[in-house]
Write a protein that holds these residues in place. Structure first.
Motif, mmCIF file in Angstrom:
data_model
loop_
_atom_site.group_PDB
_atom_site.id
_atom_site.type_symbol
_atom_site.label_atom_id
_atom_site.label_comp_id
_atom_site.label_asym_id
_atom_site.label_seq_id
_atom_site.Cartn_x
_atom_site.Cartn_y
_atom_site.Cartn_z
ATOM 1 N N THR A 29 0.817 -1.207 0.000
ATOM 2 C CA THR A 29 0.000 0.000 0.000
ATOM 3 C C THR A 29 0.857 1.266 0.000
ATOM 4 O OG1 THR A 29 -0.128 -0.083 2.411
ATOM 5 C CG2 THR A 29 -1.935 -1.093 1.178
ATOM 6 N N PRO A 32 -2.810 7.520 0.127
ATOM 7 C CA PRO A 32 -3.879 7.750 -0.859
ATOM 8 C C PRO A 32 -3.510 8.781 -1.923
ATOM 9 C CG PRO A 32 -4.771 7.673 1.362
ATOM 10 C CD PRO A 32 -3.292 7.662 1.521
ATOM 11 N N GLU A 33 -2.738 9.798 -1.538
ATOM 12 C CA GLU A 33 -2.374 10.852 -2.491
ATOM 13 C C GLU A 33 -1.490 10.340 -3.621
ATOM 14 O OE1 GLU A 33 -3.019 12.622 1.581
ATOM 15 O OE2 GLU A 33 -1.888 10.930 0.739
ATOM 16 N N ALA A 35 -1.582 6.971 -4.751
ATOM 17 C CA ALA A 35 -2.154 5.798 -5.418
ATOM 18 C C ALA A 35 -2.467 6.071 -6.882
ATOM 19 C CB ALA A 35 -3.413 5.346 -4.678
ATOM 20 N N GLN A 36 -2.848 7.312 -7.203
ATOM 21 C CA GLN A 36 -3.212 7.643 -8.579
ATOM 22 C C GLN A 36 -2.024 7.566 -9.534
ATOM 23 O OE1 GLN A 36 -5.921 11.237 -8.744
ATOM 24 N NE2 GLN A 36 -5.275 11.373 -6.613
ATOM 25 N N GLY A 41 -2.514 1.140 -8.210
ATOM 26 C CA GLY A 41 -2.895 1.809 -6.977
ATOM 27 C C GLY A 41 -1.997 1.496 -5.799
#
Length: 225
Positions: A29, A32-33, A35-36, A41
């Motif tokens: 993982t 979130p910023e 993942a794009q 992802g």
């Protein structure tokens, strides 16, 4: 090449055979910023990713994975700031450092690939033939190799541009508070079409955050070429 006892003696460090536990996901993982920027992802095990223009982006890519239990190692990056790494979210208790590998760079890098989930290589020159051999080892071990600079034949390249600092007034007073950048990714297959996001790197308090980066939206998908 056997994993040195000095590495396996570190609490929590596993050998290559232990990295791929039954049912373990293929992706590590990321915040979130970020993942794009990645085709899946997340950081796909067995991949090589070259990051150009910002060591801070390399560190930010380690943040979520180390907080979720993965182990990372950094070599040939003596200027690494641990305070900055912590502010970006890296779990320092799961980070090993080999600042000066010297003439044994390839041997050290091979050993780290055998024993860690993620390996960061600083700006060190590696010949294309050696890079191909190491990339094969990365694929076989299911490690993620991140380089702070170019890497021959990298699966994905991330580039930071359009840097703009905030906090300084036109008359030169104030304090630097955040840096607005644009991060662009381009690679093979599904990543052949470039994708860009605006980030604050670092943002307020040193952490990563979404930013404009001079982009009209949060995310742009460019046309190849």
């Amino acid at each position: 090449m056997a994993v040195p006892e000095a590495l396996t003696a570190i609490p929590g460090v596993r050998t290559a055979a232990q990295l791929r536990e039954p049912g373990q996901g293929e992706l590590l993982t990321v915040l979130p910023e970020l993942a794009q920027l990645l085709p899946d992802g997340g950081l796909r095990r067995g991949s090589t990713i070259a990051v150009r223009g910002a060591t801070s982006l390399v560190l930010a890519l380690l943040a979520a994975a180390t907080r979720n239990g993965s182990w990372a190692a950094v070599t040939a990056l003596p200027e690494l700031g641990l305070a900055a790494a912590a502010e970006l979210g890296v779990d320092l208790e799961r980070l090993a450092l080999v600042p000066h590998p010297g003439a044994e760079l390839v041997a050290v890098l091979s050993a780290l690939v055998d024993g860690f989930d993620l390996v960061v290589l600083g700006s060190a020159a590696v010949q294309p033939q050696t890079a191909r051999r190491l990339a094969g080892r990365v694929r076989n071990r299911g490690t993620v190799l991140l380089t702070a600079g170019p890497w021959p034949g990298a699966d994905l390249e991330l580039k930071v541009s359009r840097r703009r600092w905030h906090g300084i007034t036109q008359d030169g007073h104030g304090h630097l508070t955040a840096r607005d950048v644009v991060a662009t990714s381009r690679g093979r297959g599904a990543a052949a079409r470039p994708s860009s996001v605006g980030l604050l790197l670092p943002g307020l308090e040193g952490a990563l955050a979404e930013g404009g980066g001079g982009l009209p939206g949060r995310r742009l998908v460019g046309v190849a070429g």
